[in-house]
Motif scaffolding. Structure first.
Motif: not given
Length: 135
Positions: A30-39
Motif C-alpha cells: 500500500k505504501r509503495g502504491y501511494k508513493h507511485r501515485i504521488k510521484e
C-alpha cells in the motif's frame, strides 16, 4: 519452490509466494502504491506547469535570462555561458539588466542544430549507438 526477494519498500528480505511479488507485506504494498501515485501526480503537475509557462512565454518578444532559460529548458548559467561565448546575442539595458530577443534564440538553434539540447523524454539512445553497443 522458494523465491527469495527483497521488499522494494522497506528493503527487508522475504520469501515470495509468487514470482511477481515485490513487497513483503500488504502494508509495504500500500505504501509503495501511494508513493507511485504521488510521484505520477507530481510529474503531471510539473509537466502542466512547464506547458503553461511556455505558452505564456510564446507571446513575448524579449526575455530575461531566466525566462530564456525556462523557454529553452536549460539553466540560467548556461544562457550566460552562451552569451559570453557569443553564441547567443543579448542586449544590455543597464548594468544589471539584459534581454534576449526571441529571434536571436531561434537563429542560434537554426544555425547550430547539433548544439540543440534534447529533453530527457525526447532522448533516444538508439540514435547514437547500435543495438550491439547498447547490450
Amino acid at each position: 519452490m522458494e523465491v527469495k526477494r527483497i521488499c522494494q519498500w522497506c528493503g527487508k528480505p522475504f520469501i515470495a509466494q509468487k514470482t511477481t511479488t515485490c513487497y513483503c507485506s500488504p502494508q509495504c504494498s500500500k505504501r509503495g502504491y501511494k508513493h507511485r501515485i504521488k510521484e505520477r501526480k507530481m510529474e503531471l503537475r510539473h509537466i502542466q506547469e512547464m506547458q503553461e509557462l511556455r505558452s505564456s512565454l510564446e507571446k513575448q518578444e524579449y526575455f530575461t535570462f531566466s525566462q530564456a532559460a525556462r523557454l529553452m529548458g536549460v539553466s540560467r548559467q548556461y544562457i550566460y555561458k552562451l552569451v559570453k561565448e557569443d553564441k547567443l546575442r543579448a542586449s544590455r539595458l543597464s548594468g544589471r539588466m539584459a534581454l534576449v530577443r526571441r529571434v536571436d534564440i531561434e537563429l542560434m538553434l537554426k544555425s547550430k542544430p547539433y548544439e540543440r539540447l534534447v529533453a530527457k523524454s525526447d532522448f533516444d539512445i538508439t540514435e547514437y549507438y547500435t543495438a550491439e553497443e547498447i547490450a
